[in-house]
Design an enzyme around this catalytic site. Structure first.
Site, PDB file in Angstrom:
ATOM      1  N   GLU A 327      -2.527  73.958  18.904  1.00  0.00           N
ATOM      2  CA  GLU A 327      -3.359  72.790  19.174  1.00  0.00           C
ATOM      3  C   GLU A 327      -3.603  71.957  17.820  1.00  0.00           C
ATOM      4  OE1 GLU A 327      -7.645  72.383  21.106  1.00  0.00           O
ATOM      5  OE2 GLU A 327      -7.448  73.829  19.719  1.00  0.00           O
ATOM      6  N   LYS A 387      -5.719  68.940  28.086  1.00  0.00           N
ATOM      7  CA  LYS A 387      -6.691  69.921  28.158  1.00  0.00           C
ATOM      8  C   LYS A 387      -7.628  69.656  29.402  1.00  0.00           C
ATOM      9  CE  LYS A 387      -9.720  72.759  25.277  1.00  0.00           C
ATOM     10  NZ  LYS A 387      -9.991  72.742  23.735  1.00  0.00           N
ATOM     11  N   CYS A 437      -6.568  76.968  23.925  1.00  0.00           N
ATOM     12  CA  CYS A 437      -8.019  77.379  23.138  1.00  0.00           C
ATOM     13  C   CYS A 437      -8.929  77.537  24.188  1.00  0.00           C
ATOM     14  CB  CYS A 437      -8.100  76.233  22.240  1.00  0.00           C
ATOM     15  SG  CYS A 437      -9.314  76.769  20.609  1.00  0.00           S
TER      16      CYS A 437
END
Length: 576
Positions: A327, A387, A437
């Protein structure tokens, strides 16, 4: 002549002693709750002591058992603060103690509701069962409220190894957490029952059993005195006591279930293997300002990928089937900045394999996205994944104007817009499920990618913001639990570490250090079967939540019934 001692005035000291002891005893539950919270914190990474978690809940169960609702709330709050304040210390690394302590206090207040609920159901038969379900219901609430939830610190995430971990493959993180908590409350119930029997035996050695109605706080049965109760030694009476048996079953059953589920956890390559490269390029500096040198971060990851290409060309390593960048490896939008585009394309062509690139981009609607881009060495950028579960107070700022009153750091939060669907990348024939994440903390996000057809999972992350704190290790533990939950190898490419290759059984095959450039190369199994946890989805959490709510409802009914019976015995209306 013999001197006579003057008469001694009467002292009230003997009467004061019991009162003083009684006052000190009031603090025992508070101390137990605080120790329980600290003990639970110690079970989490970077330490790996999963077996201590049941001991923590045993102490919590003893502290809140039989307490009033207000006491249960207070003890739950003490437990939550002792647990979450140290666990979440990483949130204050670069923004100071106020956000950290505010977050810990807010989450502890939700745990206080669990303490209140556990105290309320602790008078029910088989109370460890109901109390464990109440805990899972509280975790379900915490995973959704407020601001989309904050599941960090779920009990399951402190179990990346150990006897309970296989339960994740049966019912996901809710069942894994339930097993740990049930074992602990069962142990606490066992201690309480044995102490009660000992006290009753000391009071009435002839019978050795408490005659108080409802004395058996585990099974809910009332023992009777007499020859049958008194027969045998104290040890034999313990073994025959239904309360002891019920508590022992609650303690041992989750352990047996975990052992029984171990054969279901497999590392078999059901669809062959894929050779995967994880690139950790490192960052120029730690902290929130690491991305002030965004071009340097991109250059570091390009440089590390070019080193891999040189090793492939020299014949020292085999070419990977796919390459995973972390990321924020390109916080420069490659669709807008051609120099960034050319650098990524150069790296992909040199290594001769598709790269998953973590980038910050602005889409055609002007929305800022935290995006993964599938970059092909021949055709350039292709499929993308945005995301979906963004981090509040980081990637976006709820109620920015209100929170600015407390800290100007709110203006450092982003304005990202979440994605709305799962996307699996086809990388040289390997289906890679993307979980960016923070998303790894949310059950549904990970499960969606496996349902979408992922053969392996990738969790690209950027932990540079949190420097060398325990956050990295806590997140890595989550990824290990997810591997077992869904029976998938999990790849964790991180900008600054710890990057890791995790086998489907949750063990770590390879990992890097922190804040160093490195590359991991591994042949990982591609798997297509779905675990029971993947197939049943959210049902275990829903059923356990219903069980917890049902226990609370039963406690309400019993409480009202008890008041009605008391009122009738005194010859007045039940509501008098």
């Amino acid at each position: 002549m013999t001197a006579t001692a003057p008469p001694v005035a009467p002292s009230d000291e003997p009467d004061a002693q019991p009162a003083r002891r009684s006052g000190l005893r009031r603090f025992v539950p508070v101390v137990l709750a605080a120790i329980a919270g600290l003990l639970l914190y110690v079970t989490f990474p970077p330490r790996e002591l999963p077996w201590l978690a049941p001991l923590s809940f045993a102490l919590l169960g003893i502290a809140v058992h039989g307490r009033r609702l207000r006491a249960g709330f207070g003890l739950g709050l003490v437990f939550g603060l002792a647990y979450l304040v140290p666990l979440l210390s990483w949130t204050g690394v670069d923004v100071g103690p106020l956000p950290w302590l505010a977050l810990a206090a807010a989450e502890a207040l939700i745990l206080a509701l669990a303490g209140m609920g556990i105290a309320y159901v602790s008078r029910l038969p088989l109370w460890p069962l109901w109390a464990s379900a109440v805990w899972i219901a509280d975790e379900a609430l915490r995973a959704r409220f407020p601001f989309g939830g904050f599941p960090w610190g779920k009990i399951a995430f402190g179990q990346p190894s150990g006897v309970f971990l296989p339960l994740a493959s049966l019912g996901g993180t809710p069942l894994l957490g339930f097993g740990v908590v049930l074992c602990g409350f069962g142990l606490g119930g066992l201690v309480l029952r044995v102490l009660r029997l000992k006290k009753a035996r000391d009071t009435d050695p002839a019978h050795g059993v408490d005659e108080t109605p409802g004395a058996n706080e585990i099974s809910g049965t009332e023992e009777t005195t007499g020859p049958s109760a008194a027969r045998g030694t104290g040890g034999a009476r313990l073994l025959r006591d239904r309360g002891v048996i019920a508590a022992a079953v609650c303690t041992v059953a989750p352990v047996i279930a975990g052992v029984a589920a171990m054969p279901l956890v497999s590392n078999d390559a059901e669809a062959g293997t894929a050779r995967v490269a994880l690139i950790q390029g490192n960052v120029p500096r730690m902290g929130l300002d690491f991305n002030a040198q965004r071009r340097a971060v991109l250059d570091y990851h390009v440089r590390e990928t070019m080193k891999l290409a040189d090793r492939i060309k020299a014949g020292t390593v085999k070419k990977p089937d796919l390459v995973l960048w972390p990321e924020n490896s390109s916080d420069i939008d490659p669709y807008v900045n051609m120099d960034a585009y050319e650098e990524i394309q150069k790296a992909a062509e040199a290594v001769g394999a598709p790269i998953s690139v973590g980038a910050v981009v602005t889409d055609k609607n002007g929305d800022e996205r935290n995006q993964l881009i599938l970059w092909d060495p021949k055709t350039g950028p292709g499929a993308t994944y945005n995301k979906r579960h963004l981090q509040p107070f980081g990637e976006y700022m709820p109620y920015r104007g209100f929170f600015r009153v407390f800290s100007k750091d709110v203006d450092r939060a982003g304005n990202f817009v979440p994605g709305d669907k799962a996307v699996v990348f086809d990388m040289s024939g390997t289906k890679v499920g993307n979980v960016t994440c923070y998303e790894a903390a949310f059950d549904d996000v990970v499960r969606d990618q496996v349902d979408e057809g992922a053969q392996i999972l990738s969790v690209p992350s950027n932990n540079a913001t949190f420097e060398r704190s325990q956050m990295t290790y806590q997140q890595l533990a989550m990824d290990r639990v997810r591997a077992v939950e869904h029976g998938r190898a999990v790849m964790v490419p991180v900008t600054s570490g710890v990057s890791a290759v995790i086998r489907p059984d949750g063990s770590i095959a390879q990992k890097t250090g922190m804040f160093e450039a490195d590359t991991l190369l591994a042949d990982v199994p591609r798997r297509t079967s779905k675990t029971l946890a993947t197939r049943v989805g959210a049902w275990p959490e829903a059923l356990l939540t219903v069980l917890g709510v049902g226990g609370l409802a039963w406690a309400v009914v019993r409480s009202r019934g008890g008041r009605s019976a008391t009122a009738r015995s005194k010859g007045r209306p039940a509501n008098g």
